[in-house]
Design a protein around this motif. Sequence first.
Motif, PDB file in Angstrom:
ATOM      1  N   THR A 182       9.972   6.321   0.017  1.00 51.33           N
ATOM      2  CA  THR A 182       9.354   5.865   1.262  1.00 51.33           C
ATOM      3  C   THR A 182      10.135   6.402   2.454  1.00 51.33           C
ATOM      4  N   GLU A 183       9.413   7.000   3.386  1.00 52.30           N
ATOM      5  CA  GLU A 183      10.020   7.480   4.634  1.00 52.30           C
ATOM      6  C   GLU A 183       9.881   6.426   5.732  1.00 52.30           C
ATOM      7  N   ILE A 184       8.719   5.773   5.763  1.00 51.03           N
ATOM      8  CA  ILE A 184       8.463   4.742   6.765  1.00 51.03           C
ATOM      9  C   ILE A 184       7.732   3.586   6.090  1.00 51.03           C
ATOM     10  N   TRP A 185       8.232   2.373   6.340  1.00 50.49           N
ATOM     11  CA  TRP A 185       7.520   1.157   5.976  1.00 50.49           C
ATOM     12  C   TRP A 185       6.886   0.609   7.239  1.00 50.49           C
ATOM     13  N   GLU A 186       5.662   0.154   7.132  1.00 52.21           N
ATOM     14  CA  GLU A 186       4.986  -0.492   8.249  1.00 52.21           C
ATOM     15  C   GLU A 186       4.481  -1.853   7.797  1.00 52.21           C
ATOM     16  N   THR A 187       4.360  -2.768   8.740  1.00 51.18           N
ATOM     17  CA  THR A 187       3.751  -4.070   8.478  1.00 51.18           C
ATOM     18  C   THR A 187       3.273  -4.635   9.798  1.00 51.18           C
ATOM     19  N   GLU A 188       2.608  -5.760   9.730  1.00 50.20           N
ATOM     20  CA  GLU A 188       2.204  -6.472  10.943  1.00 50.20           C
ATOM     21  C   GLU A 188       2.254  -7.961  10.644  1.00 50.20           C
ATOM     22  N   THR A 189       2.449  -8.737  11.690  1.00 53.49           N
ATOM     23  CA  THR A 189       2.565 -10.183  11.530  1.00 53.49           C
ATOM     24  C   THR A 189       2.081 -10.867  12.810  1.00 53.49           C
ATOM     25  N   PRO A 190       1.566 -12.086  12.686  1.00 52.60           N
ATOM     26  CA  PRO A 190       1.049 -12.771  13.876  1.00 52.60           C
ATOM     27  C   PRO A 190       2.123 -13.009  14.936  1.00 52.60           C
ATOM     28  N   ILE A 191       1.708 -12.935  16.181  1.00 51.95           N
ATOM     29  CA  ILE A 191       2.608 -13.186  17.307  1.00 51.95           C
ATOM     30  C   ILE A 191       3.243 -14.574  17.190  1.00 51.95           C
ATOM     31  N   PHE A 192       2.474 -15.550  16.733  1.00 45.12           N
ATOM     32  CA  PHE A 192       2.982 -16.927  16.736  1.00 45.12           C
ATOM     33  C   PHE A 192       4.076 -17.187  15.696  1.00 45.12           C
ATOM     34  N   SER A 193       4.228 -16.333  14.707  1.00 41.33           N
ATOM     35  CA  SER A 193       5.116 -16.633  13.583  1.00 41.33           C
ATOM     36  C   SER A 193       6.540 -16.122  13.797  1.00 41.33           C
ATOM     37  N   SER A 194       7.327 -16.878  14.553  1.00 40.79           N
ATOM     38  CA  SER A 194       8.691 -16.432  14.855  1.00 40.79           C
ATOM     39  C   SER A 194       9.572 -16.353  13.608  1.00 40.79           C
TER      40      SER A 194
ATOM     41  N   TRP B 153       0.878  -1.163   0.000  1.00 38.41           N
ATOM     42  CA  TRP B 153       0.000   0.000   0.000  1.00 38.41           C
ATOM     43  C   TRP B 153       0.922   1.220   0.000  1.00 38.41           C
ATOM     44  N   ILE B 154       0.979   1.906  -1.120  1.00 36.76           N
ATOM     45  CA  ILE B 154       1.871   3.042  -1.305  1.00 36.76           C
ATOM     46  C   ILE B 154       1.041   4.319  -1.149  1.00 36.76           C
ATOM     47  N   ASN B 155       1.427   5.147  -0.186  1.00 40.96           N
ATOM     48  CA  ASN B 155       0.630   6.317   0.194  1.00 40.96           C
ATOM     49  C   ASN B 155       1.313   7.628  -0.194  1.00 40.96           C
ATOM     50  N   GLU B 156       0.519   8.640  -0.409  1.00 36.90           N
ATOM     51  CA  GLU B 156       1.042   9.948  -0.816  1.00 36.90           C
ATOM     52  C   GLU B 156       1.998  10.538   0.217  1.00 36.90           C
ATOM     53  N   ASN B 157       1.801  10.226   1.498  1.00 36.76           N
ATOM     54  CA  ASN B 157       2.668  10.784   2.548  1.00 36.76           C
ATOM     55  C   ASN B 157       3.975   9.994   2.704  1.00 36.76           C
ATOM     56  N   ASN B 158       4.209   9.008   1.820  1.00 34.79           N
ATOM     57  CA  ASN B 158       5.422   8.181   1.833  1.00 34.79           C
ATOM     58  C   ASN B 158       5.561   7.305   3.082  1.00 34.79           C
ATOM     59  N   HIS B 159       4.457   7.096   3.789  1.00 38.88           N
ATOM     60  CA  HIS B 159       4.395   6.125   4.876  1.00 38.88           C
ATOM     61  C   HIS B 159       3.658   4.922   4.297  1.00 38.88           C
ATOM     62  N   ASN B 160       4.418   3.929   3.881  1.00 44.36           N
ATOM     63  CA  ASN B 160       3.872   2.824   3.106  1.00 44.36           C
ATOM     64  C   ASN B 160       3.728   1.570   3.940  1.00 44.36           C
ATOM     65  N   PHE B 161       2.884   0.665   3.469  1.00 49.23           N
ATOM     66  CA  PHE B 161       2.525  -0.517   4.244  1.00 49.23           C
ATOM     67  C   PHE B 161       2.771  -1.778   3.431  1.00 49.23           C
ATOM     68  N   LEU B 162       3.528  -2.698   4.014  1.00 49.08           N
ATOM     69  CA  LEU B 162       3.700  -4.024   3.447  1.00 49.08           C
ATOM     70  C   LEU B 162       2.559  -4.875   3.976  1.00 49.08           C
TER      71      LEU B 162
END
Length: 160
Positions: free
Chosen positions: A113-125, A75-84
């Motif tokens: 991109t200034e900041i990349w963000e993502t999230e992942t399940p707690i269980f997935s080491s 997800w590429i955003n105009e504010n350059n804070h993008n999301f994987l």
Amino acid sequence: MELKLIRLEELHIDTLTKIMERAFDEDTRIHLGKEKGGPDGYNNGEFLRKWGLHNDSSSYCISLNEQLIGGVILWINENNHNFLGNIFIDPAYENQGLGIKVWNMIEKLYPDTEIWETETPIFSSRNHNFYVNKCGFHIVKIDNPKNRLEGQYKMQKVMK
């Protein structure tokens, strides 16, 4: 070895869905001891159609020597804070350094991109190791920390 990102199209959905299913099921098997598991629609094409073909996402197939081996949804955003939103590679191609090569390609593709963000399940080491130790993300928040199935690590990478 020719590793490429190819823009995701409807014609890729069936092949990528099978790869996504193998990747998520492998993660679920390793970390939860269950045969199958993933986000809604991961195993029937609905997930990729909903998010990968979404008008606001930038989604790619990962190709190795002209063969599809995975996918990525951004997800590429105009504010350059993008999301994987999602990255997956067929288990047959894991642990070969391809994930970090793909991530480096993504960073080069989106140099503003200034900041990349993502999230992942707690269980997935394995995911934690990939994002933190290989890609340089930091855990910035934990949602539902006491729930192994629903908990999520929120991660961020501030670009230089």
